[in-house]
Enzyme design. Structure first.
Site, PDB file in Angstrom:
ATOM      1  N   GLY A 127      -0.364  -7.931   2.809  1.00 10.76           N
ATOM      2  CA  GLY A 127      -1.731  -7.661   3.223  1.00 10.76           C
ATOM      3  C   GLY A 127      -2.579  -6.983   2.160  1.00 10.76           C
ATOM      4  O   GLY A 127      -3.673  -6.504   2.442  1.00 10.76           O
TER       5      GLY A 127
ATOM      6  N   GLU B  39      10.086  -9.680   1.480  1.00 11.46           N
ATOM      7  CA  GLU B  39       8.679  -9.300   1.546  1.00 11.46           C
ATOM      8  C   GLU B  39       8.484  -7.932   0.909  1.00 11.46           C
ATOM      9  O   GLU B  39       8.681  -6.905   1.576  1.00 11.46           O
ATOM     10  CB  GLU B  39       8.222  -9.224   3.005  1.00 11.46           C
TER      11      GLU B  39
ATOM     12  N   GLU C  36       6.413  -3.676   8.781  1.00  6.96           N
ATOM     13  CA  GLU C  36       5.487  -2.926   9.646  1.00  6.96           C
ATOM     14  C   GLU C  36       6.246  -2.290  10.808  1.00  6.96           C
ATOM     15  O   GLU C  36       5.867  -1.228  11.303  1.00  6.96           O
ATOM     16  CB  GLU C  36       4.363  -3.857  10.129  1.00  6.96           C
TER      17      GLU C  36
ATOM     18  N   ASN D  40       2.997 -15.712  10.613  1.00  6.82           N
ATOM     19  CA  ASN D  40       3.110 -14.481  11.413  1.00  6.82           C
ATOM     20  C   ASN D  40       1.697 -13.992  11.718  1.00  6.82           C
ATOM     21  O   ASN D  40       1.034 -13.420  10.850  1.00  6.82           O
ATOM     22  CB  ASN D  40       3.903 -13.451  10.595  1.00  6.82           C
TER      23      ASN D  40
ATOM     24  N   SER E  52       1.053 -11.702   0.748  1.00  4.11           N
ATOM     25  CA  SER E  52      -0.190 -12.219   0.167  1.00  4.11           C
ATOM     26  C   SER E  52      -0.050 -13.631  -0.405  1.00  4.11           C
ATOM     27  O   SER E  52      -0.634 -13.940  -1.445  1.00  4.11           O
ATOM     28  CB  SER E  52      -0.720 -11.254  -0.900  1.00  4.11           C
TER      29      SER E  52
ATOM     30  N   LYS F 234       0.802 -11.627  13.512  1.00  8.90           N
ATOM     31  CA  LYS F 234       0.754 -10.166  13.757  1.00  8.90           C
ATOM     32  C   LYS F 234      -0.045  -9.901  15.036  1.00  8.90           C
ATOM     33  O   LYS F 234       0.022 -10.705  15.962  1.00  8.90           O
ATOM     34  CB  LYS F 234       0.199  -9.430  12.529  1.00  8.90           C
TER      35      LYS F 234
ATOM     36  N   HIS G 223      10.661  -6.592  10.242  1.00  6.01           N
ATOM     37  CA  HIS G 223       9.425  -6.661   9.448  1.00  6.01           C
ATOM     38  C   HIS G 223       9.067  -5.247   8.989  1.00  6.01           C
ATOM     39  O   HIS G 223       9.252  -4.280   9.721  1.00  6.01           O
ATOM     40  CB  HIS G 223       8.290  -7.267  10.273  1.00  6.01           C
TER      41      HIS G 223
HETATM   42  P1  PGA Z   1       0.414 -11.237   4.353  1.00  3.86           P
HETATM   43  O1  PGA Z   1       1.590 -10.802   5.367  1.00  3.86           O
HETATM   44  O2  PGA Z   1       0.586 -12.700   4.084  1.00  3.86           O
HETATM   45  O3  PGA Z   1      -0.864 -10.927   5.110  1.00  3.86           O
HETATM   46  O4  PGA Z   1       0.567 -10.407   3.136  1.00  3.86           O
HETATM   47  C1  PGA Z   1       2.893 -11.297   5.209  1.00  3.86           C
HETATM   48  C2  PGA Z   1       3.782 -10.714   6.266  1.00  3.86           C
HETATM   49  O5  PGA Z   1       3.667  -9.520   6.573  1.00  3.86           O
HETATM   50  O6  PGA Z   1       4.619 -11.418   6.845  1.00  3.86           O
END
Ligand code: PGA
Length: 258
Positions: free
Chosen positions: A181, A175, A105, A16, A220, A18, A103
């Site tokens: 992140g 997640e 976010e 992803n 992460s 983003k 997601h």
């Molecule tokens: P990350 O993001 O690997 O940067 O923690 C995972 C995600 O949001 O899909």
């Protein structure tokens, strides 16, 4: 007795991106990832921002790559007066196979409720896409002992709207919000425990689908922690954010999914 449920599920590693990248990066990264996956058996999917879907698709086609393509979001609507929205049919037209829905976010920044996420899941399947529905608790929810209640509540909203049979053509991503992140990943034990709860909930509704559905972990994931996480019994791959922006780290994770 369902024999399929004892078969190993094909791991899925999805990158992803983003809101990162540009045309040159999309071309270069797609090529570099493709070069590295030829000997691997995992299914690998790239999820670039909408404006770069075509660029990535062209790079995939030019290379006759087995990389899959996914999008980060879609509209609940099929078409019409919805300025700025992108429909599932448009994503299909661009060659997508997958789309993320829910997601964290988007749940946080765009106030997507469980009902909106469920509607997007339905819209994705209506268009012929495979939704990757993201579930996860916040740190406060985990500390309050509500992890399973929150995650299964998010899942139940989708089951209620789409029906259990729909999970034959869907992927679930667990997640934890506090791990996205932040560099702070869930321990394999923490992740496996929630994955097992998710699978048990699907099995309660359909043993067959519960055995088949892929439940992938995100938050992460890096090449050094991937082997431990991806070897857990109920973890069928990863949804990778930051580490998917560099071919070497993304491929390091793909290799761990063998
Ligand atoms: P990350 O993001 O690997 O940067 O923690 C995972 C995600 O949001 O899909």
């Amino acid at each position: 007795m369902n024999l399929m449920s004892t078969h190993k599920r094909v791991p899925l590693i999805a990158g992803n991106w983003k809101m990162n990248g540009d045309t040159a990066m999309a071309q270069t990264l797609t090529g570099a990832v493709d070069e590295g996956i030829s000997s691997l058996s995992a299914e690998v999917v790239l999820i670039p921002p909408h404006p770069y879907l075509r660029v990535v698709k062209e790079a995939i086609d030019d290379r006759q790559s087995r990389l899959g393509l996914g999008a980060q979001d879609l509209s609940v609507h099929e078409k019409g007066a919805h300025t700025g929205e992108v429909s599932g049919a448009m994503l299909m037209d661009l060659g997508c196979r997958y789309v993320l829905v829910g997601h964290s976010e988007r749940r946080a920044d765009h106030h997507e409720t469980n009902e909106v996420v469920a509607a997007k899941f339905v819209a994705a399947q209506r268009a012929g896409l495979t939704p990757i529905v993201c579930l996860g608790e916040t740190l406060a929810e985990r500390e309050a002992g509500q992890t399973d209640a929150v995650v299964l509540g998010q899942l139940d909203a989708v089951i209620a709207a789409a029906g259990i049979e729909s999970f034959a053509q869907a992927v679930i991503a667990y997640e934890p919000v506090w791990a996205i992140g932040t560099g702070q990943t869930a321990t394999p034990e923490q992740a496996q425990s929630v994955h097992a709860s998710i699978r048990a909930r699907i099995r309660d509704n359909s043993d067959t689908i519960g055995g088949q559905v892929r439940v992938i972990y995100g938050g992460s994931v890096k090449p050094d922690n991937a082997p431990e996480i991806l070897s857990c019994e109920d973890i069928d791959g990863g949804l990778i954010g930051g580490a998917s922006l560099e071919a070497s780290s993304f491929l390091g994770i793909c290799q761990a999914a063998l």
